[in-house]
Design an enzyme around this catalytic site. Structure first.
Site, short mmCIF file in Angstrom:
data_model
loop_
_atom_site.label_atom_id
_atom_site.label_comp_id
_atom_site.label_asym_id
_atom_site.label_seq_id
_atom_site.Cartn_x
_atom_site.Cartn_y
_atom_site.Cartn_z
CB SER A 116 28.24 47.15 77.62
OG SER A 116 27.48 47.31 77.08
CG HIS A 137 30.82 47.89 81.39
ND1 HIS A 137 32.09 46.82 79.91
CD2 HIS A 137 29.24 46.72 81.00
CE1 HIS A 137 31.29 45.95 80.31
NE2 HIS A 137 29.62 46.17 80.61
CD GLU A 149 35.65 47.67 79.87
OE1 GLU A 149 36.63 47.14 79.32
OE2 GLU A 149 35.07 47.92 79.10
CG ASN A 187 31.94 44.54 75.56
OD1 ASN A 187 32.28 42.58 75.44
ND2 ASN A 187 31.52 45.11 75.98
#
Length: 381
Positions: A116, A137, A149, A187
């Protein structure tokens, strides 16, 4: 299809469940003895609960468990079509694994990392055939979270990207393609939800519960930022923020909070330690009614929202992902009530620019700089 999963923690076990549920043959390996068996025992209990809730049939449970086998070592992965690594976020450990896999598997095997926070391009460089390396991800818990992702490295072949995208869709997930930059999509864009809320608290504008209630009441978020940080864990959330901040060469937009660092240092990590921004042993406090000042609540919501919108627009401006994938990522990955680009359009881009410019005028911090694309849209609004 033969799938290999390296790492039998909650994420690795979850990925194995997803693949096995899609009728793939899955081998799972972990360096720690007994971890794989423990993961399968936990999975058996999870599947039994799903039967009780009438979510799956007994036959489906049997099929999923039959599809998963425990590998004694990495040599058993030599005939895999896809291998997904989900071990601790340590670059050197991951690279050692990929070097061994690169020598072991066929040139056609896709090697993927579930990282991540680490650079996919950097991890890919550990392989001689780096063109077949990619980031996949998942979000935790993998069986429940719909978003995945997909991050191609600079070296990744376009055909590998297409095959990976197709596979993740076959597994019943929503794949989005992200440029290999810090934080990928979610993120990166979600940082102001936490960071600006912490800043509002540190300025003494409002306490935790008022900020949480403001975002939920006026924004429709299912969880407030402090509730969510307590759910994720302050150690985990702070580590991600610090990692993104460093990776962006200390861009003030991603600056971590002293408050969150202290909470992590105090081991006030949230629900898992029974104490975070909230004291989870105090049921009366958790259930108390909060009378919101509407003017203050709207002000808090607007400030956090405009920072989120600005981050989403800037991600589009910098080619991090497509407009559609950004919207899917934020609604499916962090369960936002609507896409941020849509939200910006509804609020009007001129409103967004005005809010950001007023914050910049007040603080004169680069944290509040307006995305060039947002300003451009405002001028043609």
């Amino acid at each position: 299809m033969r799938i290999g999963v390296i790492g039998a923690g909650s994420m690795g076990a979850g990925i194995a469940q997803v693949a096995a549920s899609a009728n793939c043959s899955v081998s799972i390996f972990d360096h720690s003895k007994g971890v794989c068996q423990l993961a399968l025992e936990k999975l058996e209990k999870i599947l039994t609960r799903l039967i009780d809730k009438k979510r799956i049939s007994t036959e489906k449970k049997t099929s999923i468990l039959k599809n998963i086998s425990i590998a004694k070592d990495l040599d058993e992965f030599k005939n895999c079509d896809v291998i997904i690594e989900a071990v601790v976020e340590d670059e050197s450990i991951k690279k050692e694994i990929f070097k061994k896999l690169d020598r072991l598997v066929s040139k056609e095997c896709i090697i993927a990392s579930n990282t991540s926070s680490l650079s996919i391009t950097n991890l890919a460089s550990s392989c001689s055939f780096s063109n077949r390396f990619i980031g996949i991800h998942f979000f935790n818990p993998a069986p429940l979270m719909p978003l995945v992702e997909i991050i191609p490295a600079l070296q990744t072949d376009k055909l590998i990207l297409q095959e990976t995208h197709k596979l993740i869709k076959l597994w019943g997930k929503y794949p989005v393609i992200a440029k290999d930059t810090p934080g990928f999509i979610v993120n990166r864009i979600a940082r102001p939800f936490y960071g600006e809320s912490l800043r509002i608290y540190e300025e003494g504008i409002a306490d935790f519960i008022t900020i949480d209630q403001s975002l939920k009441k006026f924004g429709g978020f299912k969880m407030g930022p402090f509730e969510l940080m307590d759910f994720i864990g302050n150690d985990v959330n702070y580590a991600v923020t610090e990692s993104v901040f460093r990776a962006f060469y200390f861009d003030p937009r991603y600056k971590p909070s002293f408050t969150q660092r202290q909470y992590a240092e105090a081991n006030w990590l949230g629900r898992k330690t029974n104490r975070g921004y909230y004291d989870y042993s105090n049921k009366e406090y958790l259930n108390k009614e909060v009378v919101l000042n509407e003017k203050l609540g709207v002000k808090i919501f607007d400030r956090v929202l405009v920072m989120l919108i600005n981050e989403a627009v800037d991600a589009l401006y910098l080619g991090i992902a497509s407009e559609n994938d950004i919207e899917i990522a934020m609604t499916k990955g962090v369960n936002y009530p609507k896409g941020l680009l849509q939200w910006g359009s509804e609020k009007t881009y001129s409103w967004c620019v005005e809010k950001l410019d007023s914050l910049y005028e007040l603080y004169h911090e680069d944290r509040y700089r307006c995305s060039p694309l947002l300003r451009q849209w405002s001028n043609t609004n």
